[in-house]
Every structure is written in structure tokens, then in C-alpha cells.
Design an enzyme around this catalytic site. Sequence first.
Site, short mmCIF file in Angstrom:
data_model
loop_
_atom_site.label_atom_id
_atom_site.label_comp_id
_atom_site.label_asym_id
_atom_site.label_seq_id
_atom_site.Cartn_x
_atom_site.Cartn_y
_atom_site.Cartn_z
N LYS A 69 0.79 -1.63 -0.10
CA LYS A 69 0.12 -0.23 -0.45
C LYS A 69 0.97 1.53 0.10
CE LYS A 69 -3.01 1.59 3.12
NZ LYS A 69 -4.43 1.51 4.70
N GLN A 70 0.12 2.17 -0.94
CA GLN A 70 1.06 3.44 -0.45
C GLN A 70 -0.05 4.62 -0.09
OE1 GLN A 70 3.85 4.48 -3.87
NE2 GLN A 70 3.54 6.75 -3.69
N GLY A 71 0.20 4.75 1.29
CA GLY A 71 -1.02 5.55 1.17
C GLY A 71 0.03 7.20 1.11
N ALA A 72 -1.04 8.31 2.02
CA ALA A 72 -0.29 9.87 2.22
C ALA A 72 0.84 9.67 2.92
CB ALA A 72 -1.45 10.51 3.06
N GLU A 73 1.40 9.57 3.83
CA GLU A 73 1.57 8.71 4.88
C GLU A 73 3.29 7.80 4.61
OE1 GLU A 73 0.49 10.52 7.63
OE2 GLU A 73 2.72 9.93 8.94
N LYS B 284 6.61 -0.70 7.52
CA LYS B 284 6.20 0.90 7.11
C LYS B 284 7.12 1.68 6.66
CE LYS B 284 2.73 3.47 9.32
NZ LYS B 284 1.57 3.02 11.10
N ASP C 168 -6.35 8.64 15.09
CA ASP C 168 -6.91 8.25 13.07
C ASP C 168 -7.44 7.45 13.36
OD1 ASP C 168 -5.18 8.30 10.35
OD2 ASP C 168 -6.86 8.97 10.79
#
Lengths: 177, 335, 220
Positions: free
Chosen positions: C7-11, C27, C128
Site C-alpha cells: 500500500k502507498q498511502g499519504a504517510e 512501514k 485516526d
Amino acid sequence: MAAEVIANELFPDSTITLALFRNVENVKEIRQCVMNGTFEAAILKTSMIVDPFQVIVAANKAVVHQNKVGKMMTKNVHSEILFNLSPSKNISDSFRKFGAGDTDQSVFIAVIDDKTGQTLQAIQNTVKGQQVDVDEVKQLSDLNNIKKIYKLTDAELSWSPLDALVTRIAAKDIMTI
Amino acid sequence: MVIAIGFEGSANKLGIGIIQDGVVLSNPRHTYITPPGEGFLPRDTAKHHREHALDILQAALQEAKITPEQIDVVCYTKGPGMGAPLISTAVVARTVAQLWKKPIVAVNHCIGHIEMGRLITGAVNPTVLYVSGGNTQVISYSEKRYRIFGETIDIAVGNCLDRFARVLKLSNDPSPGYNIEQLAKKGEKFLELPYAVKGMDVSFSGLLSFIEERAPVLIKKGEYTPADLCMSLQETIFAMLVEITERAMAHCCSQEVLIVGGVGCNKHLQDMMRKMAEERDAVLYATDERFCIDNGAMIAQAGLEMFKCGMTSPLDDTFCTQRYRTDEVLVKWRD
Amino acid sequence: MERVLIKQGAEGKLYSSEFYGKPCIVKERFTKSYRHPALDKSLTTQRMKAEARALLRCRMSGIECPALYMVDIESRCIIMERVLNSVTVREYTRTLQEKDDAKNLLSLAKQIGEVLGRLHSNNIIHGDLTTSNMLIKGYGENSRIILIDFGLSYFDSVAEDKGVDLYVLERAFLSTHPNTEALFQVILDTYKDNNKTGAEDVMKKLEEIRMRGRKRTMVG
């Protein structure tokens, strides 16, 4: 019964060697060999270990810190493993609680970068005892004492003491408690 | 060939603009500017709007070279905003609508910003960051509503900037935010400020209290200059806004971001947002101060869209409301 | 260490890998070029530390979460246990809704309320809460919830912060899973039973925060 030689996940050229000995008669002598530099290794107290993975996490952290400037808290990578295992920030206390005691009858050995296997050989030649599978350390853990020293909660113990311990080892420098 | 006139006065800007099928024919505006260190109050703002309404209206008609007969619909800001100013502007709109015998459309101020942004920039379906003195929202269109993904849980970012400008006694001309932006360019030393992103939302009041308390002391001690503080404030609050916008974009898988609202004029905010967009292979759309800042044409534009869908209001329904959520409006004109 | 990007999220990026034989998640947080460098470093460090502290504190408090294996601030990497045979609560909820499985939806809501009650009674603020940040292992009666993604977490006893925590979840929950207002109420009711001393104040704050959204005088 063979020792385990594991490649470091983050530094592929580095290795972690683990070995377990039972019915050992001469822990004092083995410790003296380390102190006078005959061989370099971490001689660990088996009752404080629940699983070889616990030692691996501590050893991995020691090697990572060894590769960074000013991150190690002790003099060498092997004493760093003992320090990492301990919940305490007090170095002497860590050695006392997690290093094998002179009257102990078993020892868990960890050696970093024993490329030629010489150190392991030297240890095997010195130890007056029986080398067994590292997984057997599970039979030697003193959960009550571990619970006390690491201050594990009942919830943690009921799920997985190993997970509780490795989490603490990994988070140690971040926690202010 | 529909021609709409829009009346905007929800805060301290009075704007009247005329649009014909997506072309801005005129968009004059007058801002009520208070002395440095002071904010604007509803009663005085309403007075300002009343004083300038007819001049601006005349200017709008003259610039557009349009007669009242040619106008098809009168649009005004229903809300959200300050009560007295909203009403004083609405009164003018209602009056001309009745005089000229034209239908009226009651427009949501935020949607005015969004529709103008989309018109001017050509953005198709962007994640919208709407930032002004009174609003801070991250909006995304979905199933006939402009849904609010993230917002401030206390004060708006523009409000935070305006209040800090008062602490520094910066001029309110042309706007406190503009002067903070200029001063920030000279800032060199970064002061760490409380950074508050809570999920998809942001919070500015803690940060504001922090800097309001410390600023006088830090400046007096010579530890930080006003420029340093302006820079640090901008870096922090804008980073917070970019972060929640990015999160919304990641959530909605969006490749377009549009900034609207007065704070959207800030070039540094635009730069930061552009950098974030580029890293995600997305595109930033932004407008200039003609359209970022409250103006009449944006009300006309949104009103036009609504008019074409039959969303007019009978006179009795042309009241104003201080509280009017962006997601309350049925966006009939989009799929 | 062989890694597969999941996964590539915003963080940052999430990789699946193995850590000395144990399935793990790596991570890796991004540096954000739009941020002032001092802010970026400070935020990243802060969030990594927050995550590590929360994982330990949750575990100690009886809240299930992944085990932590390594924290490397300089390379902005955290390595933790990869929870096998699990799905996000988001996916699970969708599946249950598609099947119209009211019974298990109810039981899920109770479980969520229970975990959150325990979280807050231990003064841990997640920061969150969304249904993508909760995993569920097993199905129906035999399922367990595991909380993840503690980068925005912190410890505080203040009711306002807990109210915000629940508010963030409420908004995320209702926007991701339409028509679940009644279900969310079950979460809150169970929460009250699991945070007996604090729940009343938290509920008041939650209501205040909800009102702020509607009542805010939006000027300009």
C-alpha cells in the site's frame, strides 16, 4: 544438535549465531573467557529467554546500532545484546539479570559475525555440557521471574509473552517509562 | 445565453458580478478594511455594504455593458456568513429582482467558491480545499452533494492568520493574510508550533493560543523576529492543510486538487500544495485574487447553474442564514 | 530483506515481508518535500515514537495490536508483526452489509465499542480511527478486533480529546458505510459500558463537537 547461523535481515553480510547448552558445569569459566577476550560472545541467562526470536530481536537491534555513530550504549555489540534484552536502562543491572550466572546450569550463546565459525568452535570446545536445539530454551524459561522483571501485565502474558517481550525490546529507547 | 448577476456580502467584502454563459462580464468589489489590530464587526460591516452597494451595482452594470432588462436571474448569498452583512446585501438583491421582475436564486457561499474555481480553472472533479477567514473544509463531490471530508474542528485557518496579524499589529490593507505572507518571506528561524491533525480534521485554536502567548515575549527577547514567526505559522498551518487534503485525495483516489477561498491566494500555500500534488502525479488548480477572495461573480456562476436546473426561490424563501453547511445543497447540475 | 509493496498511502509505504521468519509489515514514512525540513523531521520522529509507544501501551492494557519488532528513526522505518488471516473492519462491514447479516453487524458494533471503551479508559487516544485502521480476525462469534496505525496517537485523560477520537470515527464510519447510524449508536452504547467512569463526559464532548460543525458561524 546444531547451532543456528542466521543472516542479518538488514545487513546481509552480517550473521547472528545462536547456540544452547544444557547440563553445563563451567559457566564461570565460559564467562571468564569472554572477560579476558578469549572469545567474543553474549552469554545469556536461559531462564530469562522465552524463545530464540527474543534474542534475535535484541541482537538485530545491537547490530543496527553498531552501524550508526553513537547509538550503542555499551562497549561492544555483544554486551549491547544483553543491554537490549533488559527493560532497564542501567547497564550493570542488565548484565546482572540477563547474563548467565556462575551457578547456572545452562547458557544461551549469541555471537555476531562469526564468519569462519571459529568462535562457535572455541565455545563448543570450552563448554562442559550438552549442546541442544536452540528451541529447547522454551523449557528453561522462568515465566514468573520474566513477568516480574519486565513488569508484564496479565493481558500480555495471556496472549503471547514473546510478543510482549519483543515489543518492549524494540520500543525501549522510545519509552520514557 | 443566460446572464446572471450575483450579490456577495457575507463578510467584509461586498462584490457584485455579472456572468454570461461562463464568461465574467464584470466583477467589481469593495473591501471594508479596519485599522491595524482590529477585526471587523457585523454592524459596521453591514453599514459599509449599504454605503457601497449602489456604486458597485452601477459599476457592475456599466463594466458589463448590460442593462437590467438583459439580466435573466438575480443571485445572492444566502449564507453562511455574518448576519447583518448578509442581510444588507440580500436586501439589495431582492429589491432589484422585484424592480427588474427577475427570478431569484439563493446561493451557498462555499458552493459559489467551488463553482467559480471549477469554471476558471477547468478542473473537472477535484478534491477542493476551501480556506478563508470563516471556513476551512476539504470537499469532494459525490452523488449530488459536495461532501465535507475534513474540516477545522474549531476556528478557520484564515481566522487564525487574521488574529495573529492583530497580535503583530500588521495592516489589514489589502488583507491581514496578505501581509503575513509578505512578512513570512523574510523569515529565517523556524519555531516549532503545535501541529494538530486529527484524522481528516484539523484544529487551529491550540496553535493560535500558543503563538499569541509567546509571540510578544519571543520578539521582545530578540529570539525570533515577527518575520520568523509569520514563516513558522504559515509552514505549520499550511502543512496541516496539505496533509488533510492529501489524505482526502488518497481516500478518493483523486488526481486533481483545487484551492478556493481567500487564503487560497497565498502563493506559499499554492507552492506547497503543488509539490504534494506533483509527488502524487496529480495537478493543482488555483485561481488568483480576483476569484479566490469573495466576489459577486462566483455567486452569479453558482446561481446560474442552479437556475438552469430550476432551483429558484420564491421571494418568501429568500432569507439569509448564518449557518449553512456545504453538504446541505442538492447539486442537481452535476452527475 | 525482500519486500513487497502492499500500500502507498499519504504517510508512506507499507511493505509485506519477513523478519527472521516472522511475517511482518515494514512501514516506511516519506519525507514530505512540501514541509519545512525541521517540521518534517520533527513530525516524522514524533509519529514514529507515538506509534511505538501506543503499540506497547495498548498491549499492556489488553488491547490487541501488532507486536513491534524494530524502530529505526533515521531511516523512518518501523517493522511490526503482520497480522495474518485478517481483513480490515471496513471490508468486513461491507461484506456483512452485502449479505444483510444484521446479527453479525450488531456483534461487530459491540466489539468495536468494547475495544474503544477499553482504549479510552486507559487514556490512549488513537487519533485516526477509521474502519481501515481496525483489523478483524475470524468471523462472527469468534472474531477479534486488532487496532493498527497509531501514528497520530497520544496519551491523554482529557474528555475533549476522546470525544474528538470518537467524532473522527463517526464521520469516517458514516461516510464509508452509508445508513449505519443505528449501528454507530450501538458502538457508543457499548463504549459507555466499557469506559464507565469517563463515558458521560466524553459523550457530552462528542455532542458539543458535532454541534460545532453545524453551529459554526462561517464568515468569509
